[in-house]
Write a protein that holds these residues in place. Structure first.
Motif, PDB file in Angstrom:
ATOM      1  N   TYR A 377       0.828  -1.207   0.000  1.00  0.00           N
ATOM      2  CA  TYR A 377       0.000   0.000   0.000  1.00  0.00           C
ATOM      3  C   TYR A 377       0.867   1.263   0.000  1.00  0.00           C
ATOM      4  N   GLY A 378       1.858   1.288   0.891  1.00  0.00           N
ATOM      5  CA  GLY A 378       2.726   2.459   1.003  1.00  0.00           C
ATOM      6  C   GLY A 378       3.535   2.705  -0.254  1.00  0.00           C
ATOM      7  N   THR A 379       3.982   1.615  -0.881  1.00  0.00           N
ATOM      8  CA  THR A 379       4.730   1.739  -2.131  1.00  0.00           C
ATOM      9  C   THR A 379       3.879   2.394  -3.210  1.00  0.00           C
ATOM     10  N   LYS A 380       2.599   2.034  -3.237  1.00  0.00           N
ATOM     11  CA  LYS A 380       1.665   2.627  -4.195  1.00  0.00           C
ATOM     12  C   LYS A 380       1.573   4.140  -4.000  1.00  0.00           C
ATOM     13  N   CYS A 381       1.514   4.565  -2.735  1.00  0.00           N
ATOM     14  CA  CYS A 381       1.377   5.988  -2.424  1.00  0.00           C
ATOM     15  C   CYS A 381       2.617   6.772  -2.865  1.00  0.00           C
ATOM     16  N   LEU A 382       3.788   6.266  -2.517  1.00  0.00           N
ATOM     17  CA  LEU A 382       5.023   6.966  -2.873  1.00  0.00           C
ATOM     18  C   LEU A 382       5.234   6.956  -4.384  1.00  0.00           C
ATOM     19  N   THR A 383       4.863   5.874  -5.041  1.00  0.00           N
ATOM     20  CA  THR A 383       4.974   5.799  -6.498  1.00  0.00           C
ATOM     21  C   THR A 383       4.105   6.855  -7.164  1.00  0.00           C
ATOM     22  N   ILE A 388       7.957   5.226 -10.346  1.00  0.00           N
ATOM     23  CA  ILE A 388       8.148   3.818  -9.974  1.00  0.00           C
ATOM     24  C   ILE A 388       9.490   3.575  -9.286  1.00  0.00           C
ATOM     25  N   LYS A 389      10.543   4.181  -9.802  1.00  0.00           N
ATOM     26  CA  LYS A 389      11.884   3.957  -9.236  1.00  0.00           C
ATOM     27  C   LYS A 389      11.972   4.438  -7.792  1.00  0.00           C
ATOM     28  N   ILE A 390      11.485   5.656  -7.549  1.00  0.00           N
ATOM     29  CA  ILE A 390      11.529   6.210  -6.189  1.00  0.00           C
ATOM     30  C   ILE A 390      10.543   5.487  -5.284  1.00  0.00           C
ATOM     31  N   GLY A 391       9.398   5.077  -5.837  1.00  0.00           N
ATOM     32  CA  GLY A 391       8.376   4.389  -5.046  1.00  0.00           C
ATOM     33  C   GLY A 391       8.895   3.150  -4.351  1.00  0.00           C
ATOM     34  N   LYS A 392       9.837   2.472  -4.976  1.00  0.00           N
ATOM     35  CA  LYS A 392      10.396   1.252  -4.392  1.00  0.00           C
ATOM     36  C   LYS A 392      11.165   1.521  -3.101  1.00  0.00           C
ATOM     37  N   PHE A 393      11.609   2.761  -2.915  1.00  0.00           N
ATOM     38  CA  PHE A 393      12.365   3.097  -1.706  1.00  0.00           C
ATOM     39  C   PHE A 393      11.477   3.132  -0.456  1.00  0.00           C
TER      40      PHE A 393
END
Length: 455
Positions: A377-383, A388-393
């Motif tokens: 869920y959190g990865t989706k928000c940051l993405t 996509i690249k930054i979202g993985k962080f």
């Protein structure tokens, strides 16, 4: 941390009213607006989960069962075990009634929000499906949906942390194992820190594997942990048959005893029930649409009906069993601590002195499955906020907060998550109510297909 907690605590009263207005007010509107049709299709929803209406050629990444299991993995967990205990500790047995009411309303919210997730899902630059509140806000509402999507995603960076789960598992382990005494021979260690680091490592092994691995693990764990919990609670029920009816009566009697809530008064008790129910089944938050939007289906309404089962399983069934166990055992009258300590006491008293050990094992399964799914869920928000690249962080930040949650107090964690949840509910419920006519049109067509035997 004390200063941060004080600042958050000052905002909690406003957050409570916002959650009450948007979740209950918005949910009641959807209930009436739908003319109760989703509830009438409850049996059909179960058939969809079983795969009776599956089409292998439909777009999507995961099955209806995997989507429901992954979403339930994030909701059926510590919120059902310690969240219920917190609610009863603060408001008495009557708060369970208001949790039930919120769950029933939450079912229709899940129906609309998860239908929208499929209706407005998109394909990202890597060819993967993107879904969730951010996408139905921007695609469905146009320019006015963009600020809501950004607001939701920022709040989600905190709301979608597994801090409560980690905190309560740590409390469980420390209470049951008591390593400072039982493992004292190994030396004087900060066991909470060790637990946090261990959970961080275990979570890392799964969440860096991506959605399909998360769905696979969640689908395997959820049925097992729910079944084990059911068996334990049913044993308690059968050994205390005479206490079941009186316990249910007590819930209804105390539901209108407004002096029992710590906040006091009618609204204090109702708000407490809403907070703990939303915390438990996440209706209105916008988390479940992120998983359900990935389902293999061309029918948005079909997935909305599947999602509707989540609050029923989570709150009406699992939370009720926990509440009855706590009330029948009398643990709610004896526990001095807020949180899972009350449930541990209930299991220990009711299962021949060893129930707290069994509960610790169940909690471990609940905790791990919840940690796996929340990271997605959190990865989706940051993405959405970046790319996509930054979202993985997000996963790196997520793993780091696991250790923090293990060593901090339950009060800090509850306030932090309650505030984040309230902030997430506001933009999501605005979008769901705004786009409800789109779902109603789709529901009308789907309802006709079901009657004609086409779906």
């Amino acid at each position: 941390m004390n200063k941060i907690n004080e600042a958050i605590s000052a905002l909690i009263p406003y957050a409570e009213w916002a959650m009450l207005f948007f979740v209950i007010g918005g949910g009641l509107f959807l209930l009436i607006y739908s003319r109760f049709k989703p509830y009438l299709m409850f049996r059909h929803a179960i058939e969809v989960v079983k795969g009776k209406h599956d089409d292998p050629n439909d777009p999507g990444e995961i099955s209806h069962l995997q989507a429901l299991s992954s979403a339930v993995a994030a909701t059926v967990g510590l919120g059902n075990i310690s969240g219920v205990a917190i609610a009863i500790y603060q408001g008495g047995p009557g708060v369970v009634f208001w949790m039930w009411l919120t769950a029933i309303i939450g079912m229709v919210i899940k129906f609309y929000s998860c239908s929208l997730a499929v209706m407005y899902r998109t394909i990202d630059s890597s060819g993967a499906i993107e879904s969730g509140p951010m996408h139905y806000m921007t695609k469905g509402m146009g320019k006015k949906g963009k600020p809501l999507a950004i607001f939701f995603s920022i709040a989600g960076l905190i709301g979608f942390l597994g801090v409560f789960t980690v905190n309560q598992f740590t409390q469980t382990f420390m209470s049951v194992v008591n390593p400072d005494v039982t493992i004292a021979a190994l030396g004087d260690f900060n066991w909470k820190l060790i637990i946090g680091l261990t959970l961080s490592v275990l979570t890392s092994l799964v969440i860096f594997g991506g959605l399909k691995k998360i769905a696979k693990v969640a689908t395997a764990i959820v049925p097992f942990m729910v079944a084990l919990y059911f068996i334990a609670v049913l044993v308690i029920m059968f050994t205390n048959l005479g206490g079941i009816i009186p316990s249910i009566k007590l819930i209804f009697q105390e539901a209108f005893n407004f002096e029992t809530a710590i906040k006091g008064g009618f609204w204090g008790l109702v708000i407490l029930g809403v907070r703990r129910a939303v915390f438990s089944n996440e209706s209105g938050l916008g988390s479940a649409p992120m998983y359900h939007g990935e389902s293999k289906t061309n029918e948005p309404v079909q997935e909305g009906l599947v999602a509707m089962l989540g609050p029923f399983i989570d709150t009406i069934i699992v939370c009720t069993l926990t509440a009855l166990t706590i009330i029948i055992s009398g643990a709610y009258l004896e526990a001095d601590n807020n949180g899972i300590a009350m449930t541990l006491l209930a299991f220990e008293k009711s299962l021949f002195g060893y129930g707290h050990i069994l509960l610790m094992l169940i909690v471990a399964a609940f905790a791990m499955s919840t940690l796996f799914t929340y990271s997605y869920y959190g990865t989706k928000c940051l993405t959405f906020l970046t790319n996509i690249k930054i979202g993985k962080f997000f996963n790196i930040y997520y793993v780091a907060t696991i250790t923090f949650a293990a060593i901090t107090s339950v009060g800090v964690v509850i306030n932090l998550i309650d505030l984040a949840y309230a902030l997430m509910c506001i933009p999501n419920m605005i979008a769901v109510v705004y786009l409800a006519p789109k779902v109603n049109n789709s529901l009308k067509l789907y309802f006709k297909k079901v009657k004609d035997g086409e779906s």
